[in-house]
Design a protein around this motif. Structure first.
Motif, PDB file in Angstrom:
ATOM      1  N   GLU A  25      32.191  44.318  40.850  1.00 11.75           N
ATOM      2  CA  GLU A  25      33.473  44.968  41.175  1.00 11.75           C
ATOM      3  C   GLU A  25      34.259  44.133  42.178  1.00 11.75           C
ATOM      4  N   ARG A  26      33.550  43.566  43.136  1.00 16.01           N
ATOM      5  CA  ARG A  26      34.239  42.738  44.121  1.00 16.01           C
ATOM      6  C   ARG A  26      34.821  41.486  43.461  1.00 16.01           C
ATOM      7  N   PHE A  27      34.091  40.920  42.508  1.00 12.03           N
ATOM      8  CA  PHE A  27      34.591  39.756  41.794  1.00 12.03           C
ATOM      9  C   PHE A  27      35.804  40.116  40.948  1.00 12.03           C
ATOM     10  N   ARG A  28      35.763  41.272  40.302  1.00 11.19           N
ATOM     11  CA  ARG A  28      36.884  41.697  39.461  1.00 11.19           C
ATOM     12  C   ARG A  28      38.109  42.044  40.302  1.00 11.19           C
ATOM     13  N   ALA A  29      37.892  42.461  41.521  1.00 14.09           N
ATOM     14  CA  ALA A  29      39.004  42.846  42.389  1.00 14.09           C
ATOM     15  C   ALA A  29      39.665  41.628  43.032  1.00 14.09           C
ATOM     16  N   LYS A  30      39.201  40.440  42.713  1.00 16.32           N
ATOM     17  CA  LYS A  30      39.766  39.213  43.263  1.00 16.32           C
ATOM     18  C   LYS A  30      41.241  39.130  42.867  1.00 16.32           C
ATOM     19  N   PRO A  31      42.129  38.798  43.830  1.00 19.79           N
ATOM     20  CA  PRO A  31      43.562  38.755  43.521  1.00 19.79           C
ATOM     21  C   PRO A  31      43.894  37.582  42.596  1.00 19.79           C
ATOM     22  N   ALA A  32      44.992  37.713  41.893  1.00 18.93           N
ATOM     23  CA  ALA A  32      45.436  36.675  40.962  1.00 18.93           C
ATOM     24  C   ALA A  32      45.975  35.473  41.744  1.00 18.93           C
ATOM     25  N   ALA A  33      46.181  34.350  41.042  1.00 17.76           N
ATOM     26  CA  ALA A  33      46.634  33.121  41.690  1.00 17.76           C
ATOM     27  C   ALA A  33      48.065  33.240  42.211  1.00 17.76           C
ATOM     28  N   ASP A  34      48.871  34.137  41.634  1.00 13.90           N
ATOM     29  CA  ASP A  34      50.255  34.278  42.086  1.00 13.90           C
ATOM     30  C   ASP A  34      50.435  35.407  43.102  1.00 13.90           C
ATOM     31  N   ASP A  35      49.336  35.917  43.604  1.00 15.88           N
ATOM     32  CA  ASP A  35      49.386  36.984  44.605  1.00 15.88           C
ATOM     33  C   ASP A  35      49.932  36.391  45.921  1.00 15.88           C
ATOM     34  N   PRO A  36      50.798  37.109  46.634  1.00 17.92           N
ATOM     35  CA  PRO A  36      51.362  36.581  47.890  1.00 17.92           C
ATOM     36  C   PRO A  36      50.306  36.244  48.941  1.00 17.92           C
ATOM     37  N   ALA A  37      49.247  37.021  49.010  1.00 15.42           N
ATOM     38  CA  ALA A  37      48.190  36.734  49.994  1.00 15.42           C
ATOM     39  C   ALA A  37      47.497  35.412  49.656  1.00 15.42           C
TER      40      ALA A  37
END
Length: 134
Positions: A25-37
């Motif tokens: 779940e933690r791996f799937r919750a990883k933000p996308a490459a275009d995420d501002p963070a």
């Protein structure tokens, strides 16, 4: 007082299964490459790398300056030592010349003395053994 109870195989298996699920779940919750963070973190890392490159360039420049300064000081020291050696050579040559003049003067005085001695002995008519009068 609590009694220690050892977990059985099923509890251990369920705990491992839950841990794997949480990791997934933690791996799937990883933000996308275009995420501002993510973009902010990338920009921060890039800024850190640029600052590091600037520091390393400055450090290399300072090292080159230090090496150049040390080389100049070494050349200056060697020139001073060479001048001192040349001066010492000149002094030594002058001292040798003075000694040679003293020895020549001494030999000349001895030759004059020997000539006077030989002349005196010749007047008396006796020549000492091993001495040839001229």
């Amino acid at each position: 007082m609590a009694i220690y109870r050892e977990k059985d195989v099923f509890e251990r298996r369920n705990a491992a299964h839950e841990a794997k699920k949480a990791l997934l779940e933690r791996f799937r919750a990883k933000p996308a490459a275009d995420d501002p963070a993510v973009l902010a973190r990338q920009a921060e890392r890039k800024a850190i790398l640029e600052a590091r490159a600037i520091r390393e360039a400055e450090k290399a420049r300072l090292k080159q300056e230090k090496l150049a300064r040390e080389a100049a000081e070494k050349a200056e020291r060697e020139a001073a030592e060479e001048a001192a050696r040349a001066e010492a050579k000149i002094r030594e040559a002058e001292e040798n010349e003075r000694i040679a003049r003293l020895l020549a003067d001494e030999a000349e005085r001895k030759a004059k003395r020997d000539a006077r001695y030989a002349a005196r002995k010749q007047r008396t008519g006796r020549t000492p053994p091993g001495f040839s009068a001229r």
